[in-house]
Design an enzyme around this catalytic site. Sequence first.
Site, PDB file in Angstrom:
ATOM      1  CB  SER A   5      -0.919  -0.190   1.181  1.00 29.05           C
ATOM      2  OG  SER A   5      -1.931   0.676   1.044  1.00 29.05           O
ATOM      3  CG  PHE A   6       2.229   5.132   2.846  1.00 27.98           C
ATOM      4  CD1 PHE A   6       1.907   6.216   2.245  1.00 27.98           C
ATOM      5  CD2 PHE A   6       3.021   4.835   3.746  1.00 27.98           C
ATOM      6  CE1 PHE A   6       2.815   7.592   2.716  1.00 27.98           C
ATOM      7  CE2 PHE A   6       4.135   5.885   4.131  1.00 27.98           C
ATOM      8  CZ  PHE A   6       3.897   7.309   3.623  1.00 27.98           C
TER       9      PHE A   6
END
Lengths: 292, 292, 292
Positions: free
Chosen positions: A122-123
Amino acid sequence: MTYLNENYQNLGPSWPFPYPTNPMPTNWPYMSTPWSQEDDSSYRAKEQPLTFVLVHGSWADASFWAGVAAELSKKGHTVFVPEFPGHGADPNKNVTHGMISKSVADFIISHKLHNVVLVGHSFGGSVIQKVAELVPDRLKRLVFLNAFVLKDGEMLADELPPQVVEQFKQLAASSKNNTITLPFDFFREAFTNLASLSQAQQIYKKAFPEPVGPLFEKLDLKKFYSLPIPKSYVHLMEDNVIPFGDPNYGWHPHMSSRLGLFRFIQLHGDHMTTAHYEPKLVASKLYEAARD
Amino acid sequence: MTYLNENYQNLGPSWPFPYPTNPMPTNWPYMSTPWSQEDDSSYRAKEQPLTFVLVHGSWADASFWAGVAAELSKKGHTVFVPEFPGHGADPNKNVTHGMISKSVADFIISHKLHNVVLVGHSFGGSVIQKVAELVPDRLKRLVFLNAFVLKDGEMLADELPPQVVEQFKQLAASSKNNTITLPFDFFREAFTNLASLSQAQQIYKKAFPEPVGPLFEKLDLKKFYSLPIPKSYVHLMEDNVIPFGDPNYGWHPHMSSRLGLFRFIQLHGDHMTTAHYEPKLVASKLYEAARD
Amino acid sequence: MTYLNENYQNLGPSWPFPYPTNPMPTNWPYMSTPWSQEDDSSYRAKEQPLTFVLVHGSWADASFWAGVAAELSKKGHTVFVPEFPGHGADPNKNVTHGMISKSVADFIISHKLHNVVLVGHSFGGSVIQKVAELVPDRLKRLVFLNAFVLKDGEMLADELPPQVVEQFKQLAASSKNNTITLPFDFFREAFTNLASLSQAQQIYKKAFPEPVGPLFEKLDLKKFYSLPIPKSYVHLMEDNVIPFGDPNYGWHPHMSSRLGLFRFIQLHGDHMTTAHYEPKLVASKLYEAARD
């Protein structure tokens, strides 16, 4: 697994299965220790031993990787799980993207790691992009697990539809410390759509308020796009976090294809449940993504 | 399985499992023999017996189909695997698309085959399109397995992004005989992304230099698009050969949808590994694509 | 399972497995009865008990859900399967979309159902959109299974490519009662692509002529798009009914994304075979879509 932390002392095992504690002190904010390796040489012999550094995403801390790290460790791999500044037990939410990526690079250097398979979720994808710029010679391969692959000059928020960005801004504005707390009803449907309710609740417990700053920092990624480090993209097919329907958004193929030549691995799963509750499956796919 | 070849004599079994050799001589360049059929009538009774002709793609020869052909044969089907001019043991790399498709059509005629399920993989898709024009009355169904479906007037290179075409041209220019030899690092990530390293190496051993000419021949396919032959598309979902991210390229749905009404079958797999190392799975999907 | 019908009396068990008949008379055209619940409390304890109302699609009747309803019932859920006017045994094919959606809403009211998980398949998607407008307070969640999600003001035919619409118009014009009878060859490839021939034939037997009117009625769906009812989309990945290749058409993500925030569930399967022949799988996915 234990997270050691000079400021907060030993937080104790945060996962139900026993792990030998590793007394080696680590410097804040790098709270991780290598995963224990079981003495099961015949089992381990099946996989080429690799060194993994697993980088979690937003609304998560190092415990996101607990199950996956344990499974990789059982297979004979060496696994490190650094936790970001501004995440987990860190009370200071006033962090920058640069602080986060530097912390991971420093972790790799201070632990004298080489030939690292650097995994971002993700991030964490945008983090490993920057870490690759900082310590390219330490890396064997980058593996993105439903992770952001930003273009040069982009900020993470550029990869979210405008209505999501607007919601995030409002949530941050209504917080006391410029963080985003996701409503459970949204989290349950979008981040943990394959989970049971109790599984979703367990995962949500770890979804601490997320510092909003790093989502709105434009990143210079010119160097990233010139690095010859091999890359893989592991795609969880039922991930519902980025709204479907607009081909200008999404993990795969929208962002994955920016990697140019990459090894493509795919499995059924959602954004957060699968790593927590099917760690063996996710570990096997990360290995397929990482091996020579 | 043995490949018989008048020029080179019996090349010997190229696969580790024993197959009764078929002494029937075949004319160059059609080096295939029907697959033996095990005497297991109860097992065979489960599937409607079909006649398959399996057409391989680029950087491959008839051995690409060895495992799949064996599995189909075990189920009671009759299987033929013609090998292209310019491929396998053929030293003459100066071939045309027309020579290749004619060789397959001639194979079907000379072996007196009727009611054929004609399967094409990759480049073989463009071959079976032309074979369908040449011997439409011999065919029961066309099955495309991550195979090119060209528009009328297209060349195969039109279905590859410009940067890939440019690379292919450079590789051909740097060869001595106008062929393309894929670098292993590229092949491993794009053609065999799901393989182990040793599996990828085994498959790469068969990736002989590919004659470049047929990739750059425009094909008249008007007749193909008027033929009422039933069609199926079998999609290997993790195929990484055609770069992701541009909807104007790709096996499915970009090229598959040109078939109009077609039976759609899908499985997890990459461009080359799955046929080699999960032949039972691929055979079962080809049967699902081919049965009445 | 039995379908009771005042007009036609007990049609008898239409499925090979024994179900206790439910003598409770139901009013035409709602021929369904709650599914029996096996006394297996330990098994049932695993799932949160829910009340499902399953709404079939075009070229189908309530028997479409027989297997799925039985599996849900085994798990302790209460399941209702209303059948549309103009479908199944109803001789009157002159029905409107409004008659159909009202019949389902009336069914929910007359059976005093609350907290309903309302599931729609295919055409049934547009029905549950309208039912949600009629009885929003009775509904716990809407679940779309490869189902139409129409925009406000659309007719169902707007979501089919023009060539399909043209074919449907011609088929209706050539009928005696303004219905569409699908040719088997088309049905077999597009609706039952994963089936064996005999499975496809079994399903086709239930594909009664479909009243064409409701496909061409524009629907006012303003209220639907203001309702806060939670929504899920369950995607059968090999569904071949809406031609692939044009991103302006298709179940997912084209229509699913109109739901805004929705829980996304995905499985391998085609438009009609999977519900009939893998009912346990489909039931488990509907439960995943429906649970809290």
